[in-house]
Motif scaffolding. Sequence first.
Motif, PDB file in Angstrom:
ATOM      1  N   LYS A  58      -8.029   5.469  -1.690  1.00 27.69           N
ATOM      2  CA  LYS A  58      -8.415   5.179  -0.319  1.00 27.69           C
ATOM      3  C   LYS A  58      -9.892   4.831  -0.217  1.00 27.69           C
ATOM      4  CE  LYS A  58      -4.830   7.824   2.098  1.00 27.69           C
ATOM      5  NZ  LYS A  58      -4.534   8.987   2.983  1.00 27.69           N
ATOM      6  N   MET A  90     -10.290   1.322  -1.566  1.00 28.39           N
ATOM      7  CA  MET A  90      -9.735   0.349  -0.624  1.00 28.39           C
ATOM      8  C   MET A  90     -10.634   0.173   0.595  1.00 28.39           C
ATOM      9  SD  MET A  90      -5.655   1.246  -0.766  1.00 28.39           S
ATOM     10  CE  MET A  90      -5.274   0.031   0.484  1.00 28.39           C
ATOM     11  N   ASP A 114       0.827  -1.210   0.000  1.00 28.01           N
ATOM     12  CA  ASP A 114       0.000   0.000   0.000  1.00 28.01           C
ATOM     13  C   ASP A 114       0.862   1.261   0.000  1.00 28.01           C
ATOM     14  OD1 ASP A 114      -2.283  -1.485  -0.014  1.00 28.01           O
ATOM     15  OD2 ASP A 114      -2.616  -1.379   2.152  1.00 28.01           O
ATOM     16  N   ARG A 168       2.269   1.748  -3.430  1.00 27.85           N
ATOM     17  CA  ARG A 168       1.198   2.157  -4.338  1.00 27.85           C
ATOM     18  C   ARG A 168       0.881   3.644  -4.160  1.00 27.85           C
ATOM     19  NH1 ARG A 168      -3.948  -1.235  -3.358  1.00 27.85           N
ATOM     20  NH2 ARG A 168      -2.486  -2.880  -3.944  1.00 27.85           N
ATOM     21  N   HIS A 169       0.792   4.079  -2.908  1.00 25.23           N
ATOM     22  CA  HIS A 169       0.516   5.489  -2.633  1.00 25.23           C
ATOM     23  C   HIS A 169       1.629   6.380  -3.171  1.00 25.23           C
ATOM     24  CE1 HIS A 169      -2.343   4.484   0.966  1.00 25.23           C
ATOM     25  NE2 HIS A 169      -2.844   4.182  -0.216  1.00 25.23           N
TER      26      HIS A 169
END
Length: 322
Positions: free
Chosen positions: A42, A45, A22, A25-26
Amino acid sequence: MLFQPAKTPTELKIKHLNKAQDERRHALLEATQGKAAIKQLKKRMAKKAKKVLKDSSKSKHKDQQVFVLDFDGDIKASGVKHLREEISSIISSANKGDEVVIRLESPGGMVHGYGLAAAQLVRLKDAGLTLTVCVDKVAASGGYMMACVADNIIAAPFAVVGSIGVVSQLPNFHKWLKKHDVDYEMFTAGDYKRTVTMFGENDDEDRAKYQSEIEQTHQLFKHFVTTYRPQLNLDKVATGEHWYGEDALKLKLVDTLQTSDSYILSRMASNQVYALYSQKKPTLAEKLGLTQAAEATLQMATDKLPDLLAQIESKRLDKLLK
């Protein structure tokens, strides 16, 4: 750690792969598409997490975890000293039905070393855990002895698999010693305490006994493999040959063709995945960087030594010529 002697203490590190994925990915989204894309991610997710939570409450495999271990085997299977610690940690905390993924790379080696390594993997099965072995490059001979314990063997298309056989070779210096008038004497108690030797003269009886021991070891290897993979046709695969992934799949040496990265990512989609690494605990000197500093100083001195010697020699010659 629990089973390591005091002189070689180890420490266990745990990495939550879902969280690490994560974060990457961010970082990639922020660099390529900006903060607005992260907000959208977000939201997606959070929605996905609610669905996973709802599905898991209905599933029989609630809160299933996946643990990832690495085994990079040398000829002595020396990595088993860390593997046993990692496995003990997992067994002490995992729930039945959890999965352990071993990323295995090994061309094989000593029988007793890989026998112990395979026995460590059996402990996972005995504890009620699912065992998956991933082979990206090679799991041959002792490496395959370990892999065959798994419930599921996954191999990359060009991974080398198999080599269910036994080999032993050694030089003999008897003629060289005899040529140089060197006597070699060996004293034993027991008819077969020693058979073939590197320095004495080997006869046919010695060779026959040694060959029978090799054959016996091969039989034990084959029995171990068929215990965990009864679907194999030993007449075809226990010849000492190795195969690449696609052919290994046809021979049922492996169950699926896939890279370890692809498989672990698929497990991360619906499970929490943790990678465990155990390593030698650093000494105080290593923590302070003194070891690296000393090595750097020594390397610097070594690099300058030829020039220093040349200067000394030059000064010595100048004095002689004056």
